[in-house]
Design an enzyme around this catalytic site. Structure first.
Site, PDB file in Angstrom:
ATOM      1  N   GLY A 128       0.827  -1.433  -0.359  1.00  0.00           N
ATOM      2  CA  GLY A 128      -0.084  -0.055  -0.208  1.00  0.00           C
ATOM      3  C   GLY A 128       0.962   1.332  -0.228  1.00  0.00           C
ATOM      4  O   GLY A 128       2.068   1.605  -0.606  1.00  0.00           O
ATOM      5  N   SER A 129       0.446   2.442   0.662  1.00  0.00           N
ATOM      6  CA  SER A 129       1.704   3.674   0.798  1.00  0.00           C
ATOM      7  C   SER A 129       2.476   3.821   1.443  1.00  0.00           C
ATOM      8  O   SER A 129       3.029   4.380   1.092  1.00  0.00           O
ATOM      9  CB  SER A 129       0.020   5.058   1.819  1.00  0.00           C
ATOM     10  OG  SER A 129      -1.149   4.309   0.476  1.00  0.00           O
ATOM     11  N   THR A 130       3.422   2.461   1.759  1.00  0.00           N
ATOM     12  CA  THR A 130       4.424   2.368   2.602  1.00  0.00           C
ATOM     13  C   THR A 130       4.970   2.505   1.220  1.00  0.00           C
ATOM     14  O   THR A 130       6.156   3.270   1.678  1.00  0.00           O
ATOM     15  CB  THR A 130       4.225   1.529   3.087  1.00  0.00           C
ATOM     16  OG1 THR A 130       4.147   0.492   2.837  1.00  0.00           O
ATOM     17  CG2 THR A 130       3.939   1.956   4.856  1.00  0.00           C
TER      18      THR A 130
END
Length: 621
Positions: free
Chosen positions: A329-331
């Site tokens: 995801g966003s990491t």
């Protein structure tokens, strides 16, 4: 005296005459002696023949004995000597305890200790079964009635316990009770219990490592000892006087790991509390020194007690931070920003319009909660975790070039580490990736591919150390009691991926996420921290995503002025309305970073200097 007189006396003396009977006896003796002499002179011929046979037999026996001796000593001497030595010698591989495992501060994590199996033989008891049960019950911590039932059930060979400590065995021995037998063996003890089970692992009854470094570092943990030959007496007892020098001496080397038990304990406590609060499935925390790849903490929860591994769920024996894949995801967004900067398709001051959604092929991609952010720069894209902004960045790059960058980062490969059971990350083939514009678009915000948590930490470590992919590792080497290193593993040289300038810009952008964005929950007064939150959907094995399921995460890099440490907190499937990376994972990372600051004695950050007007600001406030 006159002569005539003497003569007269002699003449008149009368001698006794022999009787007739005596004369007969003398005559008979003379006759018998004559007969014996005649018989000796006239021996029969069979006596000589018998003597000849006896002498022939003796000569033949002596000759046979000589031939046999010659055969045994000369002809067969070498073989018989070897046979005798085989009977007098025994091949023996001495039992040598496994090497201990310690953390970087030399705190014990695993060690061999002597334990005893205690047997009871009631037929040899001098006391009653009831008395024996009453004596042993408090020492063995077993019910006296149950012990008495055991004693009544059999007369001999009753196993009372299989892992009696040396201290308890000495207490029992001091009682001098007949009918008890203890047999010594070695058992692996893990003094810290579940503190580092996912790292250390355990050994089974055959003393073979089954998980963790007990499995992956088996060769380093087993002390080498070749087969030796020892003499023994006629009754089979070994003769130690003939043992080779140094047989019973072992080295004092121990396997030292890079983890810090203090940091490990803090990470587990914070992670466990958050999992319970949000009723999550599981979680993990990884702390890596990005300068050399050493792992200072690696925690997964739930875990198990390696001293009682038989009671644990077998799924826990594989550390899921290296054995399970997930979509980050966003990491993963800071890495895509670094790719864009390094490829020259974007600049830090570039602005993008975010209306809250974008059409890519036949798909409509939206931000989380359908939020729209209007005109934002790249740092703000990270602050707000804008999916639309990330898609527009990657759309500036040729898909084939982007795919090449993903491969350079290590996707479709496994992490080269000393932890066991690692798996390769997954990325669609280049043909599938280029077939539709949706694939590069979803990859831009961390979905459509999968990797392990440890591999994500390795990639993010490149942002902290100036652009190099280092090898995450848990093993420091073999050290002696004085701390001197005798062996250190050879690891691949770091591989340069990004330039130092690019990584500095990305880390400073990530700092704004903590200061002004979704990572505020990780702020620590006096310290500059870079970070990124993530709330990713959970992929289903059947395809698509599991409705309502998510993985929350937060990655922190500190200190910003001299980046070195990467901290990843990951919590799988938390429950509740307000379960996001910013609310669930970021507080865990903060607790770990606070402990890291204390342990590593990281000084407070210096105030940021004013940026000259002719330079591009990299940390919007």
């Amino acid at each position: 005296m006159p002569k005539s007189s003497s003569r007269t006396k002699l003449k008149n003396f009368n001698f006794p005459k022999p009787s007739f009977k005596k004369r007969q006896q003398k005559g008979s003796r003379r006759e018998s002696n004559n007969k014996l002499a005649d018989s000796t002179q006239e021996q029969p011929p069979n006596i000589k023949f018998r003597l000849l046979i006896v002498w022939s037999f003796l000569i033949a026996a002596g000759f046979g004995l000589g031939v046999n001796l010659y055969n045994l000593q000369i002809i067969r001497g070498a073989k018989l000597t070897e046979k005798a030595r085989n009977q007098q010698m025994v091949n023996l591989r001495p039992f040598i305890p496994r090497r201990p495992v310690v953390d970087r501060n030399k705190d014990l994590l695993a060690i061999d200790r002597p334990v005893y199996t205690l047997y009871a033989h009631p037929k040899l008891f001098e006391k009653s079964n009831n008395q024996m049960a009453e004596l042993l019950s408090p020492i063995l911590d077993q019910d006296a009635d149950e012990l008495e039932k055991k004693f009544d059930s059999k007369k001999s060979g009753i196993t009372l316990t299989t892992a009696l400590s040396e201290e308890i065995a000495d207490r029992i021995s001091s009682l001098h009770l007949n009918g008890l037998e203890s047999i010594q063996k070695y058992s692996r003890l893990y003094p810290q219990q579940d503190l580092a089970a996912e790292v250390v692992g355990y050994v089974n009854l055959d003393r073979r490592g089954q998980a963790g470094v007990e499995y992956s570092q088996e060769k380093l943990l087993e002390r080498s000892m070749n087969m030796v030959r020892l003499s023994r007496t006629g009754n089979g007892s070994l003769m130690p006087d003939y043992a080779p020098d140094g047989l019973f001496n072992s080295d004092d080397l121990r396997l030292q790991l890079t983890i810090d038990s203090r940091l490990q304990r803090v990470a587990r406590f914070a992670l466990k509390a958050q999992i319970q609060k949000y009723r999550a499935k599981r979680g993990a925390v990884i702390v890596m020194d990005a300068w050399d790849g050493s792992l200072l903490a690696l925690v997964s929860q739930p875990t198990y007690n390696p001293n009682e591994y038989s009671k644990a769920d077998i799924s826990l024996f594989k550390n899921w931070t290296v054995a399970d894949l997930y979509e980050p995801g966003s990491t993963f967004k800071p890495l895509n920003v670094a790719i864009g900067l390094e490829a020259g398709i974007i600049k830090p001051e570039d602005m993008f319009k975010d209306p809250g959604y974008i059409q890519v092929g036949d798909r409509t991609i939206r931000n989380a909660e359908n939020k729209r952010y209007g005109r934002i720069n790249i740092a703000q894209i990270l602050q707000h975790s804008s999916n639309i902004g990330m898609v527009k960045i990657i759309q500036r790059m040729e898909p084939s070039v982007y795919y090449g960058w993903l491969e350079r980062l290590g996707l479709r490969q496994s992490v080269d580490t000393d932890l066991p059971f690692t798996v390769s990350s997954q990325l669609k083939s280049q043909q599938e990736f280029l077939a539709t514009p949706v694939e590069p678009a979803t990859t831009s915000f961390g979905q459509g591919f999968s990797l392990t948590p440890l591999q994500l930490v390795q990639m993010l470590g490149a942002l902290a150390n100036g652009g190099k992919l280092v090898t995450p590792h848990i093993v420091q080497g073999l050290v002696d009691a004085k701390g001197q290193i005798h062996y250190s593993p050879n690891r691949p040289a770091p591989r340069q991926i990004f330039s130092y300038a690019t990584t500095r810009k990305v880390v400073e952008m990530m700092e704004t996420v903590v200061d002004d964005g979704t990572g505020k929950a990780s702020q620590i007064p006096g310290y500059r921290i870079a970070g990124k939150t993530g709330t990713a959907e959970k992929a289903s094995r059947a395809g698509g995503y599991i409705i309502g399921a998510k993985i929350t995460s937060f990655v922190g890099i500190l200190p910003v002025e001299s980046p070195r440490y990467v901290v990843l907190a990951l919590i799988d499937d938390p429950r509740g309305q307000n379960a996001y990376g910013s609310t669930v994972a970021a507080p865990v990372a903060k607790s770990v970073m606070e402990a890291l600051i204390t342990i590593e004695q990281i000084p407070p950050s210096k105030p940021m200097t004013q940026i000259p007007a002719n330079q591009t600001p990299t940390s919007p406030r």
